[in-house]
Design a protein around this motif. Structure first.
Motif, PDB file in Angstrom:
ATOM      1  N   PRO A 125       0.804  -1.237   0.000  1.00  0.00           N
ATOM      2  CA  PRO A 125       0.000   0.000   0.000  1.00  0.00           C
ATOM      3  C   PRO A 125       0.833   1.281   0.000  1.00  0.00           C
ATOM      4  CG  PRO A 125      -0.973  -1.583   1.499  1.00  0.00           C
ATOM      5  CD  PRO A 125       0.345  -2.173   1.042  1.00  0.00           C
ATOM      6  N   ARG A 126       2.019   1.252   0.610  1.00  0.00           N
ATOM      7  CA  ARG A 126       2.865   2.459   0.627  1.00  0.00           C
ATOM      8  C   ARG A 126       3.316   2.888  -0.773  1.00  0.00           C
ATOM      9  NH1 ARG A 126       7.342  -1.186   2.809  1.00  0.00           N
ATOM     10  NH2 ARG A 126       8.564  -1.572   0.954  1.00  0.00           N
ATOM     11  N   ASP A 127       3.191   1.980  -1.755  1.00  0.00           N
ATOM     12  CA  ASP A 127       3.636   2.250  -3.123  1.00  0.00           C
ATOM     13  C   ASP A 127       2.519   2.797  -4.016  1.00  0.00           C
ATOM     14  OD1 ASP A 127       6.234   1.168  -2.562  1.00  0.00           O
ATOM     15  OD2 ASP A 127       5.384  -0.844  -2.781  1.00  0.00           O
ATOM     16  N   THR A 128       1.340   3.090  -3.432  1.00  0.00           N
ATOM     17  CA  THR A 128       0.205   3.502  -4.261  1.00  0.00           C
ATOM     18  C   THR A 128       0.082   5.018  -4.390  1.00  0.00           C
ATOM     19  OG1 THR A 128      -1.304   3.441  -2.375  1.00  0.00           O
ATOM     20  CG2 THR A 128      -1.167   1.460  -3.718  1.00  0.00           C
ATOM     21  N   ASN A 129      -0.557   5.400  -5.471  1.00  0.00           N
ATOM     22  CA  ASN A 129      -0.868   6.809  -5.705  1.00  0.00           C
ATOM     23  C   ASN A 129      -2.298   7.089  -5.234  1.00  0.00           C
ATOM     24  OD1 ASN A 129      -2.648   5.934  -7.765  1.00  0.00           O
ATOM     25  ND2 ASN A 129      -1.035   6.091  -9.305  1.00  0.00           N
ATOM     26  N   ALA A 130      -2.751   8.305  -5.402  1.00  0.00           N
ATOM     27  CA  ALA A 130      -4.088   8.692  -4.949  1.00  0.00           C
ATOM     28  C   ALA A 130      -5.199   7.942  -5.684  1.00  0.00           C
ATOM     29  CB  ALA A 130      -4.282  10.194  -5.119  1.00  0.00           C
ATOM     30  N   GLY A 131      -4.899   7.414  -6.862  1.00  0.00           N
ATOM     31  CA  GLY A 131      -5.888   6.665  -7.635  1.00  0.00           C
ATOM     32  C   GLY A 131      -5.987   5.201  -7.236  1.00  0.00           C
ATOM     33  N   GLY A 132      -5.120   4.772  -6.304  1.00  0.00           N
ATOM     34  CA  GLY A 132      -5.188   3.406  -5.818  1.00  0.00           C
ATOM     35  C   GLY A 132      -4.331   2.400  -6.566  1.00  0.00           C
ATOM     36  N   SER A 133      -3.594   2.851  -7.556  1.00  0.00           N
ATOM     37  CA  SER A 133      -2.683   1.940  -8.257  1.00  0.00           C
ATOM     38  C   SER A 133      -1.243   2.277  -7.850  1.00  0.00           C
ATOM     39  CB  SER A 133      -2.867   2.031  -9.774  1.00  0.00           C
ATOM     40  OG  SER A 133      -2.594   3.335 -10.236  1.00  0.00           O
ATOM     41  N   ILE A 134      -0.329   1.407  -8.229  1.00  0.00           N
ATOM     42  CA  ILE A 134       1.087   1.594  -7.870  1.00  0.00           C
ATOM     43  C   ILE A 134       1.662   2.757  -8.667  1.00  0.00           C
ATOM     44  CG2 ILE A 134       3.349   0.485  -7.819  1.00  0.00           C
ATOM     45  CD1 ILE A 134       1.280  -0.752  -5.856  1.00  0.00           C
ATOM     46  N   PHE A 135       2.439   3.606  -7.990  1.00  0.00           N
ATOM     47  CA  PHE A 135       3.117   4.726  -8.655  1.00  0.00           C
ATOM     48  C   PHE A 135       3.953   4.214  -9.827  1.00  0.00           C
ATOM     49  CE2 PHE A 135       2.901   7.037  -4.507  1.00  0.00           C
ATOM     50  CZ  PHE A 135       2.386   8.237  -4.969  1.00  0.00           C
ATOM     51  N   GLY A 136       3.899   4.925 -10.940  1.00  0.00           N
ATOM     52  CA  GLY A 136       4.745   4.591 -12.087  1.00  0.00           C
ATOM     53  C   GLY A 136       6.211   4.626 -11.729  1.00  0.00           C
ATOM     54  N   GLY A 137       6.610   5.565 -10.873  1.00  0.00           N
ATOM     55  CA  GLY A 137       8.014   5.680 -10.480  1.00  0.00           C
ATOM     56  C   GLY A 137       8.510   4.472  -9.716  1.00  0.00           C
ATOM     57  N   GLU A 190      14.398   3.801 -22.122  1.00  0.00           N
ATOM     58  CA  GLU A 190      13.652   4.185 -23.316  1.00  0.00           C
ATOM     59  C   GLU A 190      12.259   3.574 -23.359  1.00  0.00           C
ATOM     60  OE1 GLU A 190      15.855   3.269 -26.913  1.00  0.00           O
ATOM     61  OE2 GLU A 190      17.670   3.186 -25.694  1.00  0.00           O
ATOM     62  N   LYS A 191      11.345   4.339 -23.904  1.00  0.00           N
ATOM     63  CA  LYS A 191      10.017   3.867 -24.304  1.00  0.00           C
ATOM     64  C   LYS A 191       9.293   3.111 -23.203  1.00  0.00           C
ATOM     65  CE  LYS A 191       6.810   3.213 -27.423  1.00  0.00           C
ATOM     66  NZ  LYS A 191       5.749   4.122 -27.416  1.00  0.00           N
ATOM     67  N   VAL A 192       8.972   3.808 -22.143  1.00  0.00           N
ATOM     68  CA  VAL A 192       8.158   3.209 -21.089  1.00  0.00           C
ATOM     69  C   VAL A 192       6.742   3.747 -21.236  1.00  0.00           C
ATOM     70  CG1 VAL A 192       7.848   2.916 -18.613  1.00  0.00           C
ATOM     71  CG2 VAL A 192      10.155   3.092 -19.559  1.00  0.00           C
ATOM     72  N   GLU A 193       5.839   2.856 -21.564  1.00  0.00           N
ATOM     73  CA  GLU A 193       4.439   3.218 -21.718  1.00  0.00           C
ATOM     74  C   GLU A 193       3.624   2.226 -20.901  1.00  0.00           C
ATOM     75  OE1 GLU A 193       1.104   3.181 -25.250  1.00  0.00           O
ATOM     76  OE2 GLU A 193       3.177   3.612 -25.783  1.00  0.00           O
ATOM     77  N   PHE A 194       2.861   2.736 -19.948  1.00  0.00           N
ATOM     78  CA  PHE A 194       2.079   1.859 -19.088  1.00  0.00           C
ATOM     79  C   PHE A 194       0.794   1.461 -19.791  1.00  0.00           C
ATOM     80  CE2 PHE A 194       4.896   4.092 -16.194  1.00  0.00           C
ATOM     81  CZ  PHE A 194       5.405   3.026 -15.464  1.00  0.00           C
ATOM     82  N   LEU A 195       0.638   0.166 -20.006  1.00  0.00           N
ATOM     83  CA  LEU A 195      -0.523  -0.369 -20.713  1.00  0.00           C
ATOM     84  C   LEU A 195      -1.660  -0.723 -19.757  1.00  0.00           C
ATOM     85  CD1 LEU A 195       1.488  -2.793 -23.021  1.00  0.00           C
ATOM     86  CD2 LEU A 195       0.740  -0.448 -23.541  1.00  0.00           C
ATOM     87  N   GLU A 196      -1.296  -1.125 -18.554  1.00  0.00           N
ATOM     88  CA  GLU A 196      -2.256  -1.537 -17.534  1.00  0.00           C
ATOM     89  C   GLU A 196      -1.734  -1.080 -16.173  1.00  0.00           C
ATOM     90  OE1 GLU A 196      -5.168  -3.217 -17.783  1.00  0.00           O
ATOM     91  OE2 GLU A 196      -5.058  -3.473 -19.958  1.00  0.00           O
ATOM     92  N   PRO A 197      -2.622  -0.831 -15.221  1.00  0.00           N
ATOM     93  CA  PRO A 197      -2.162  -0.476 -13.872  1.00  0.00           C
ATOM     94  C   PRO A 197      -1.684  -1.710 -13.113  1.00  0.00           C
ATOM     95  CG  PRO A 197      -4.548  -0.540 -13.932  1.00  0.00           C
ATOM     96  CD  PRO A 197      -4.075  -0.763 -15.344  1.00  0.00           C
TER      97      PRO A 197
END
Length: 125
Positions: A16-28, A57-64
């Motif tokens: 849980p400490r790795d989540t953002n305000a939207g409830g998914s894991i931070f991209g960082g 290079e080329k990091v695009e998040f396809l799914e949370p």
């Protein structure tokens, strides 16, 4: 195709400490794990060398990614230069509520340079 095998370099469950305000894991957080996973084949190739990250290079998040998902990082060396190497990383999740179902989250190419004690590039091999 690369002469180096694709292999599982790292597997984790994020908290849980790795989540953002939207409830998914931070991209960082995922980016940090990509960097760590890509370092594994670099160190296997040249265990006595020190590597620094110079590009991702080329990091695009396809799914949370969600808390409790099993996150796997598969890596493969795709290019070796004199002092640098490029590693491809695939990030795959198994949802905690759907065991056995794998979903591609993202992929990236990470470039490392071998450096000496003076932080200047040195030959890898």
């Amino acid at each position: 195709m690369s002469e180096y095998p694709r292999e599982l370099s790292m597997r984790t469950i994020l908290l849980p400490r790795d989540t953002n305000a939207g409830g998914s894991i931070f991209g960082g957080v995922i980016l940090s794990h990509i960097d760590l996973a890509a370092a594994v084949p670099a160190k296997k190739l040249a265990p006595s060398k020190r590597f620094v990250t110079v590009a991702m290079e080329k990091v695009e998040f396809l799914e949370p990614v969600f808390v409790g998902d099993l996150v796997s990082f598969y890596t493969q060396i795709v290019e070796i230069g004199t002092s640098s190497l490029k590693v491809h990383v695939d990030v795959i999740v198994e949802r905690r509520d759907r065991p056995g179902t794998e979903i591609e989250v993202t992929s990236a190419f990470v470039t490392y340079v071998a450096v000496g004690t003076d932080r200047r590039p040195i030959p890898i091999l």
